[in-house]
Design a protein around this motif. Structure first.
Motif, PDB file in Angstrom:
ATOM      1  N   LYS A  17     -29.472   5.004 -17.606  1.00  0.00           N
ATOM      2  CA  LYS A  17     -28.112   5.329 -18.037  1.00  0.00           C
ATOM      3  C   LYS A  17     -27.462   4.183 -18.819  1.00  0.00           C
ATOM      4  O   LYS A  17     -26.272   4.235 -19.132  1.00  0.00           O
ATOM      5  CB  LYS A  17     -27.243   5.684 -16.825  1.00  0.00           C
ATOM      6  N   GLY A  18     -28.252   3.155 -19.110  1.00  0.00           N
ATOM      7  CA  GLY A  18     -27.752   2.056 -19.917  1.00  0.00           C
ATOM      8  C   GLY A  18     -27.001   0.986 -19.153  1.00  0.00           C
ATOM      9  O   GLY A  18     -26.395   0.095 -19.757  1.00  0.00           O
ATOM     10  N   ARG A  19     -27.049   1.022 -17.820  1.00  0.00           N
ATOM     11  CA  ARG A  19     -26.375   0.000 -17.027  1.00  0.00           C
ATOM     12  C   ARG A  19     -27.264  -1.228 -16.901  1.00  0.00           C
ATOM     13  O   ARG A  19     -28.486  -1.112 -16.794  1.00  0.00           O
ATOM     14  CB  ARG A  19     -26.032   0.562 -15.637  1.00  0.00           C
ATOM     15  N   LEU A  20     -26.633  -2.401 -16.892  1.00  0.00           N
ATOM     16  CA  LEU A  20     -27.366  -3.668 -16.865  1.00  0.00           C
ATOM     17  C   LEU A  20     -27.444  -4.225 -15.448  1.00  0.00           C
ATOM     18  O   LEU A  20     -26.543  -4.020 -14.632  1.00  0.00           O
ATOM     19  CB  LEU A  20     -26.685  -4.681 -17.778  1.00  0.00           C
ATOM     20  N   GLU A  46     -25.911  -4.818 -10.113  1.00  0.00           N
ATOM     21  CA  GLU A  46     -25.391  -4.278 -11.363  1.00  0.00           C
ATOM     22  C   GLU A  46     -24.479  -5.313 -12.028  1.00  0.00           C
ATOM     23  O   GLU A  46     -23.661  -5.947 -11.372  1.00  0.00           O
ATOM     24  CB  GLU A  46     -24.617  -2.984 -11.131  1.00  0.00           C
ATOM     25  N   TRP A  47     -24.632  -5.453 -13.342  1.00  0.00           N
ATOM     26  CA  TRP A  47     -23.822  -6.393 -14.116  1.00  0.00           C
ATOM     27  C   TRP A  47     -22.708  -5.588 -14.777  1.00  0.00           C
ATOM     28  O   TRP A  47     -22.878  -5.012 -15.844  1.00  0.00           O
ATOM     29  CB  TRP A  47     -24.693  -7.074 -15.151  1.00  0.00           C
ATOM     30  N   VAL A  48     -21.558  -5.544 -14.148  1.00  0.00           N
ATOM     31  CA  VAL A  48     -20.476  -4.634 -14.531  1.00  0.00           C
ATOM     32  C   VAL A  48     -19.833  -5.088 -15.840  1.00  0.00           C
ATOM     33  O   VAL A  48     -19.358  -6.225 -15.958  1.00  0.00           O
ATOM     34  CB  VAL A  48     -19.421  -4.549 -13.414  1.00  0.00           C
ATOM     35  N   LEU A  49     -19.786  -4.184 -16.816  1.00  0.00           N
ATOM     36  CA  LEU A  49     -19.363  -4.543 -18.174  1.00  0.00           C
ATOM     37  C   LEU A  49     -17.903  -4.986 -18.242  1.00  0.00           C
ATOM     38  O   LEU A  49     -17.565  -5.910 -18.990  1.00  0.00           O
ATOM     39  CB  LEU A  49     -19.583  -3.352 -19.116  1.00  0.00           C
ATOM     40  N   LYS A  50     -17.045  -4.348 -17.469  1.00  0.00           N
ATOM     41  CA  LYS A  50     -15.622  -4.693 -17.522  1.00  0.00           C
ATOM     42  C   LYS A  50     -15.292  -5.942 -16.705  1.00  0.00           C
ATOM     43  O   LYS A  50     -14.162  -6.432 -16.743  1.00  0.00           O
ATOM     44  CB  LYS A  50     -14.771  -3.516 -17.047  1.00  0.00           C
ATOM     45  N   LYS A  51     -16.263  -6.465 -15.994  1.00  0.00           N
ATOM     46  CA  LYS A  51     -16.066  -7.673 -15.194  1.00  0.00           C
ATOM     47  C   LYS A  51     -16.673  -8.908 -15.857  1.00  0.00           C
ATOM     48  O   LYS A  51     -16.465 -10.026 -15.381  1.00  0.00           O
ATOM     49  CB  LYS A  51     -16.702  -7.498 -13.808  1.00  0.00           C
ATOM     50  N   SER A  52     -17.432  -8.718 -16.924  1.00  0.00           N
ATOM     51  CA  SER A  52     -18.154  -9.840 -17.529  1.00  0.00           C
ATOM     52  C   SER A  52     -18.213  -9.676 -19.038  1.00  0.00           C
ATOM     53  O   SER A  52     -18.738  -8.679 -19.544  1.00  0.00           O
ATOM     54  CB  SER A  52     -19.572  -9.929 -16.967  1.00  0.00           C
ATOM     55  N   LYS A  53     -17.694 -10.660 -19.760  1.00  0.00           N
ATOM     56  CA  LYS A  53     -17.741 -10.601 -21.220  1.00  0.00           C
ATOM     57  C   LYS A  53     -19.164 -10.792 -21.739  1.00  0.00           C
ATOM     58  O   LYS A  53     -19.505 -10.292 -22.804  1.00  0.00           O
ATOM     59  CB  LYS A  53     -16.775 -11.639 -21.805  1.00  0.00           C
ATOM     60  N   LEU A  54     -19.987 -11.489 -20.974  1.00  0.00           N
ATOM     61  CA  LEU A  54     -21.376 -11.659 -21.399  1.00  0.00           C
ATOM     62  C   LEU A  54     -22.138 -10.345 -21.319  1.00  0.00           C
ATOM     63  O   LEU A  54     -22.856  -9.975 -22.260  1.00  0.00           O
ATOM     64  CB  LEU A  54     -22.060 -12.731 -20.557  1.00  0.00           C
ATOM     65  N   SER A  55     -21.991  -9.612 -20.218  1.00  0.00           N
ATOM     66  CA  SER A  55     -22.686  -8.324 -20.130  1.00  0.00           C
ATOM     67  C   SER A  55     -22.141  -7.348 -21.170  1.00  0.00           C
ATOM     68  O   SER A  55     -22.896  -6.568 -21.755  1.00  0.00           O
ATOM     69  CB  SER A  55     -22.582  -7.737 -18.722  1.00  0.00           C
ATOM     70  N   LYS A 205     -24.718 -14.299 -34.108  1.00  0.00           N
ATOM     71  CA  LYS A 205     -24.153 -12.953 -33.985  1.00  0.00           C
ATOM     72  C   LYS A 205     -22.701 -13.053 -33.526  1.00  0.00           C
ATOM     73  O   LYS A 205     -22.332 -13.965 -32.777  1.00  0.00           O
ATOM     74  CB  LYS A 205     -24.956 -12.127 -32.957  1.00  0.00           C
ATOM     75  N   GLU A 206     -21.895 -12.113 -33.999  1.00  0.00           N
ATOM     76  CA  GLU A 206     -20.509 -11.952 -33.541  1.00  0.00           C
ATOM     77  C   GLU A 206     -20.310 -10.488 -33.196  1.00  0.00           C
ATOM     78  O   GLU A 206     -20.638  -9.607 -33.997  1.00  0.00           O
ATOM     79  CB  GLU A 206     -19.538 -12.358 -34.650  1.00  0.00           C
ATOM     80  N   VAL A 207     -19.813 -10.199 -31.993  1.00  0.00           N
ATOM     81  CA  VAL A 207     -19.550  -8.809 -31.606  1.00  0.00           C
ATOM     82  C   VAL A 207     -18.163  -8.691 -30.991  1.00  0.00           C
ATOM     83  O   VAL A 207     -17.705  -9.580 -30.271  1.00  0.00           O
ATOM     84  CB  VAL A 207     -20.602  -8.269 -30.599  1.00  0.00           C
ATOM     85  N   ARG A 208     -17.483  -7.598 -31.301  1.00  0.00           N
ATOM     86  CA  ARG A 208     -16.217  -7.266 -30.636  1.00  0.00           C
ATOM     87  C   ARG A 208     -16.534  -6.628 -29.285  1.00  0.00           C
ATOM     88  O   ARG A 208     -17.536  -5.915 -29.138  1.00  0.00           O
ATOM     89  CB  ARG A 208     -15.405  -6.298 -31.488  1.00  0.00           C
ATOM     90  N   LEU A 209     -15.691  -6.877 -28.299  1.00  0.00           N
ATOM     91  CA  LEU A 209     -15.992  -6.450 -26.930  1.00  0.00           C
ATOM     92  C   LEU A 209     -15.224  -5.212 -26.468  1.00  0.00           C
ATOM     93  O   LEU A 209     -15.308  -4.837 -25.298  1.00  0.00           O
ATOM     94  CB  LEU A 209     -15.748  -7.613 -25.966  1.00  0.00           C
ATOM     95  N   GLU A 210     -14.457  -4.570 -27.363  1.00  0.00           N
ATOM     96  CA  GLU A 210     -13.872  -3.292 -26.997  1.00  0.00           C
ATOM     97  C   GLU A 210     -14.973  -2.257 -26.778  1.00  0.00           C
ATOM     98  O   GLU A 210     -16.009  -2.348 -27.449  1.00  0.00           O
ATOM     99  CB  GLU A 210     -12.920  -2.800 -28.100  1.00  0.00           C
ATOM    100  N   PRO A 211     -14.817  -1.304 -25.884  1.00  0.00           N
ATOM    101  CA  PRO A 211     -13.628  -0.994 -25.079  1.00  0.00           C
ATOM    102  C   PRO A 211     -13.561  -1.739 -23.740  1.00  0.00           C
ATOM    103  O   PRO A 211     -12.680  -1.483 -22.939  1.00  0.00           O
ATOM    104  CB  PRO A 211     -13.789   0.503 -24.827  1.00  0.00           C
ATOM    105  N   TYR A 212     -14.485  -2.657 -23.522  1.00  0.00           N
ATOM    106  CA  TYR A 212     -14.573  -3.305 -22.208  1.00  0.00           C
ATOM    107  C   TYR A 212     -13.552  -4.435 -22.047  1.00  0.00           C
ATOM    108  O   TYR A 212     -13.025  -4.639 -20.950  1.00  0.00           O
ATOM    109  CB  TYR A 212     -15.995  -3.829 -21.990  1.00  0.00           C
ATOM    110  N   HIS A 213     -13.272  -5.162 -23.154  1.00  0.00           N
ATOM    111  CA  HIS A 213     -12.324  -6.272 -23.120  1.00  0.00           C
ATOM    112  C   HIS A 213     -11.526  -6.243 -24.415  1.00  0.00           C
ATOM    113  O   HIS A 213     -12.070  -6.546 -25.491  1.00  0.00           O
ATOM    114  CB  HIS A 213     -13.059  -7.607 -22.957  1.00  0.00           C
ATOM    115  N   LYS A 214     -10.253  -5.907 -24.317  1.00  0.00           N
ATOM    116  CA  LYS A 214      -9.419  -5.709 -25.502  1.00  0.00           C
ATOM    117  C   LYS A 214      -9.156  -7.027 -26.223  1.00  0.00           C
ATOM    118  O   LYS A 214      -8.874  -8.050 -25.603  1.00  0.00           O
ATOM    119  CB  LYS A 214      -8.081  -5.076 -25.091  1.00  0.00           C
ATOM    120  N   ASP A 215      -9.240  -6.966 -27.554  1.00  0.00           N
ATOM    121  CA  ASP A 215      -8.940  -8.110 -28.426  1.00  0.00           C
ATOM    122  C   ASP A 215      -9.791  -9.338 -28.094  1.00  0.00           C
ATOM    123  O   ASP A 215      -9.332 -10.477 -28.181  1.00  0.00           O
ATOM    124  CB  ASP A 215      -7.450  -8.468 -28.358  1.00  0.00           C
ATOM    125  N   HIS A 216     -11.034  -9.085 -27.721  1.00  0.00           N
ATOM    126  CA  HIS A 216     -11.997 -10.157 -27.457  1.00  0.00           C
ATOM    127  C   HIS A 216     -13.193 -10.021 -28.393  1.00  0.00           C
ATOM    128  O   HIS A 216     -13.548  -8.915 -28.809  1.00  0.00           O
ATOM    129  CB  HIS A 216     -12.526 -10.085 -26.013  1.00  0.00           C
TER     130      HIS A 216
END
Length: 224
Positions: A17-20, A46-55, A205-216
């Motif tokens: 399901k794409g979870r890390l 589980e590496w929760v996406l909304k809890k970690s900017k790295l994941s 690489k540069e990636v925007r982190l929405e929708p998990y972390h706004k304006d990051h």
């Protein structure tokens, strides 16, 4: 449910399901609200996406994840250790995280984690003064920063100059609203990119982190 290693890093796993996930270095230990389960006689967190900017950055296809077993990591803004605990899983007992934070209350939350994880050292220091921990922190393979300060780029660059090995890597989590709440985040990230390039760093690489972390955004760099 089946797990397989990511092609970008064999010590990070993904389900159908794409979870890390990372393999739990301390069996039975939960660090935050993550799910823990067994697969093929191993325990995974589980590496929760909304809890970690790295994941979140991995999920947003940052590509290469150059964190390996045995690596030394300088973590600026380690806080309660959510992301650091997963890095701890990846680098194993032969690696070491030197975690810097200026807030005593937050750092106390790290204590139960490092009590059972021998590869994390928590340091009450100001990451804005990198010379203040020269006596403890050696040259490292990775500098990871998640510091919400207006001058967070300056902090990152100074710590790289002090501690990052040649050909080492850096992860910079940029919170645009902490730099300038009135400026368009796109323009802030453009300014960050220029600052990194002006410092002769190779931006992988540069990636925007929405929708998990706004304006990051997350920047992955290599020290030339």
């Amino acid at each position: 449910m089946k797990l397989k290693p990511l092609k970008e890093n064999k010590n990070i796993f993904i389900d159908d399901k794409g979870r890390l996930y990372t393999k739990n270095l301390v069996k039975g230990q939960k660090v935050y609200t993550e799910k823990v389960f067994k697969y093929n006689n191993e325990e995974y967190r589980e590496w929760v996406l909304k809890k970690s900017k790295l994941s979140a950055s991995i999920k947003k296809n940052i590509g290469l994840v150059p964190i390996n077993e045995g690596d030394r990591v300088l973590y600026l803004g380690i806080a309660a250790g959510t992301t650091a605990s997963h890095i701890s899983d990846i680098i194993g007992n032969d690696g070491m995280i030197f975690g810097i934070d200026i807030a005593p209350r937050i750092l106390r939350e790290l204590v139960p984690i490092i009590y059972k994880r021998d590869n994390i050292i928590g340091l009450l220091n100001d990451s804005d003064k990198p010379d203040s921990y020269l006596h403890i922190v050696p040259k490292v393979d990775i500098v990871y920063q998640d510091v919400a300060q207006p001058h967070q780029i300056k902090i990152f660059l100074e710590n790289i100059d002090y501690y990052l090995k040649n050909r080492g890597y850096g992860f910079l989590a940029v919170k645009a609203r902490s730099i300038n709440v009135a400026k368009d985040p796109k323009e802030i990230f453009k300014d960050v990119r220029k600052s990194l390039e002006d410092h002769s760093l190779n931006i992988l690489k540069e990636v925007r982190l929405e929708p998990y972390h706004k304006d990051h955004a997350m920047f992955l760099i290599e020290n030339k």
